[in-house]
Write an enzyme that holds these catalytic residues in place. Structure first.
Site, PDB file in Angstrom:
ATOM      1  CG  PHE A 181      45.686  42.442  42.320  1.00  0.00           C
ATOM      2  CD1 PHE A 181      46.807  42.126  41.521  1.00  0.00           C
ATOM      3  CD2 PHE A 181      46.209  43.645  43.185  1.00  0.00           C
ATOM      4  CE1 PHE A 181      47.694  42.651  40.888  1.00  0.00           C
ATOM      5  CE2 PHE A 181      47.436  44.418  42.637  1.00  0.00           C
ATOM      6  CZ  PHE A 181      48.192  43.746  41.333  1.00  0.00           C
ATOM      7  CD1 TRP A 208      44.909  36.600  47.299  1.00  0.00           C
ATOM      8  CD2 TRP A 208      45.635  38.509  47.220  1.00  0.00           C
ATOM      9  NE1 TRP A 208      44.025  37.508  47.754  1.00  0.00           N
ATOM     10  CE2 TRP A 208      44.622  38.720  47.371  1.00  0.00           C
ATOM     11  CE3 TRP A 208      46.613  39.698  46.931  1.00  0.00           C
ATOM     12  CZ2 TRP A 208      43.940  40.029  47.694  1.00  0.00           C
ATOM     13  CZ3 TRP A 208      45.994  40.896  47.046  1.00  0.00           C
ATOM     14  CH2 TRP A 208      44.771  40.918  47.266  1.00  0.00           C
ATOM     15  CG  HIS A 209      49.783  40.751  45.414  1.00  0.00           C
ATOM     16  ND1 HIS A 209      49.869  40.492  46.423  1.00  0.00           N
ATOM     17  CD2 HIS A 209      49.288  42.246  45.747  1.00  0.00           C
ATOM     18  CE1 HIS A 209      49.959  41.198  47.361  1.00  0.00           C
ATOM     19  NE2 HIS A 209      49.580  42.356  47.090  1.00  0.00           N
ATOM     20  N   GLY A 210      48.648  38.217  41.582  1.00  0.00           N
ATOM     21  CA  GLY A 210      48.428  38.448  40.080  1.00  0.00           C
ATOM     22  C   GLY A 210      48.868  36.902  39.662  1.00  0.00           C
TER      23      GLY A 210
END
Length: 503
Positions: free
Chosen positions: A503, A334-336
């Site tokens: 993000f 999800w963060h990247g």
């Protein structure tokens, strides 16, 4: 439009003034228009994506609600509608955020088999905040399916829930049970009093001031050193590399927490309370506790909508560990859209699993050696170990690739020269003695405020309001002066985009 830009300093007072001047029945519409204008400051055409996500989840919730009123076969239809809503929203997210990641990964796999995949000709830009508003909309749909909230029939109100400008692009990821009810009240004609509250407005402005301090005095100043070292990390020794990753922990905390605090403050001025997104995470004594304090809205989202549906902890230990790993790997992704984020997420899961496995041994050791676990020294040691583990994992978060992260850590431990701590070489890493002094002073103030939160469970605004009037003025004046005089901005300054925008 960024919180630290001049445009926002004009935009926000205008929004607040008109919000309280116009008739109550138009306030939701006014905030909706203001929110879309706020978002369109980055790229106007991507506002269509928010609208698409809003329309899809709005209709899905209504259909789920209507199917629940039927007696025959409603359960099957409700599941199909929920699945359609989730898949369609995630499809948009995956296309805009993970297309190149999936393309490059597939190309690498095919290359191993001797098949060459052509280059992508698509020009896809990552829409700001897409992960945040997508998860917020999906959470609402799931809540309607579970029956914890009723489907919202007022489209303007629901659209405002998805796009509310203070928390639109970087959270906190609000729950429908909290935010929708408050949005409903701001246009409720049955209320005899308006939403204006002098107490809320002043506390909101205090929170915004504290957020600007965290961002412009601490985060953006730490970023100068962090960016310089990580840009050519292979040229620095272990001391510089260690300092850079420790300051990156401070930078990302202050950068992200500052956005959440400013968002909370801006919303509070408008009479709306957003959830607390950070609860002094650096005072945590375990990785599990750390993730209950860091990015609370996302951690709780994954807990409620992924970890628990997978079985949570009410299953065999092996399955529980599997659920933990899946949750943290997905959180990393999800963060990247890169493998180093996936590895970073997996490391957090490994920390949790190992911590659970070692818990019985830890209890036996403390009992055998008669360790007093409630003493300050023991708790401080726990906090130090937790901070060290988190900082070490952040190398994978900040590095460009997994290979760079591994080499960075290797150099940290193999080229650590203690004597370089005394030769003032740290002042050649982008910050001179004066700038470094300001940074450490800012970090000290941050620790004091967080320590107050740990003790009182209250934010900065409560800390200031709990003091006598003279002390309140002094605190506000000192922070205001530091933001104006020592804030990182000026000619050539890009108002350092908030890290979590990507993000």
């Amino acid at each position: 439009m960024q919180f630290t830009s001049f445009d926002f300093l004009v935009f926000f007072p205008v929004v607040v003034l008109l919000f309280y001047v116009i008739p109550r029945r138009f306030r939701q519409l006014w905030l909706l228009l203001a929110s879309y204008y706020f978002y369109m400051g980055w790229n106007a055409k991507y506002a269509l994506l928010i609208l698409a996500s809003t329309v899809i989840t709005y209709l899905c919730a209504l259909l789920i609600d209507r199917a629940g009123m039927q007696s025959d076969g409603s359960g099957r239809w409700r599941k199909l509608i929920l699945a359609a809503g989730i898949v369609s929203n995630l499809a948009i997210l995956v296309f805009f955020k993970y297309f190149y990641f999936l393309h490059d990964t597939l190309a690498a796999l095919l290359a191993v088999c001797g098949v060459q995949l052509g280059e992508s000709r698509l020009d896809i830009l990552l829409p700001v905040g897409i992960s945040f508003y997508t998860f917020q909309a999906l959470g609402y749909t799931i809540d309607v399916y579970r029956g914890t909230v009723k489907a919202e029939r007022n489209f303007v109100r629901y659209a405002l829930f998805v796009s509310f400008f203070p928390q639109l692009v970087a959270g906190p990821i609000e729950r429908s049970g909290n935010l929708l009810g408050q949005l409903r009240q701001i246009s409720d004609k049955k209320l005899s009093e308006g939403p204006w509250s002098f107490e809320k407005a002043t506390r909101g402005l205090l929170l915004m001031l504290w957020g600007f301090f965290m961002k412009m005095v601490i985060a953006d100043r730490a970023a100068v050193l962090v960016n310089q070292v990580f840009g050519i990390y292979y040229m620095f020794s272990g001391v510089a590399l260690t300092l850079a990753i420790v300051l990156f922990a401070v930078q990302i905390y202050c950068d992200f927490a500052s956005y959440s605090v400013i968002a909370m403050g801006a919303a509070k001025v408008l009479g709306i309370d957003l959830m607390t997104n950070f609860e002094a995470p650096f005072f945590s004594r375990s990785i599990g506790e750390f993730w209950r304090r860091w990015h609370v809205s996302l951690s709780s989202w994954f807990r409620d909508y992924l970890y628990i549906p997978l079985g949570g902890g009410r299953c065999s230990k092996l399955r529980k560990y599997f659920n933990n790993m899946v949750t943290f790997v997905v959180s990393g992704l999800w963060h990247g859209a890169s493998w180093h984020y996936v590895v970073w997420g997996a490391i957090q899961g490994v920390y949790i699993v190992i911590g659970d496995l070692l818990r019985p041994l830890k209890a036996k050791c403390t009992n055998y050696f008669h360790v007093r676990v409630k003493t300050f020294g023991y708790q401080f040691f726990q906090g130090l170990c937790t901070f060290f583990l988190f900082v070490l994992s952040l190398v994978f978060f900040r590095a460009d690739t997994v290979r760079d992260a591994v080499y960075y850590i290797q150099r940290m431990f193999t080229t650590f020269d203690v004597w370089s701590l005394f030769d003032e070489s740290v002042y050649y890493l982008g910050l001179d003695r004066k700038e470094m002094g300001i940074l450490w002073l800012g970090i000290l103030l941050l620790l004091i405020v967080d320590a107050y939160y740990v003790r009182k469970k209250a934010l900065f605004d409560t800390l200031v309001k709990s003091q006598c009037l003279a002390v309140q003025y002094v605190i506000v004046a000192v922070l205001l002066v530091m933001v104006i005089v020592f804030g990182v901005y000026g000619e050539g300054y890009d108002a350092s985009q908030f890290i979590y925008f990507q993000f």
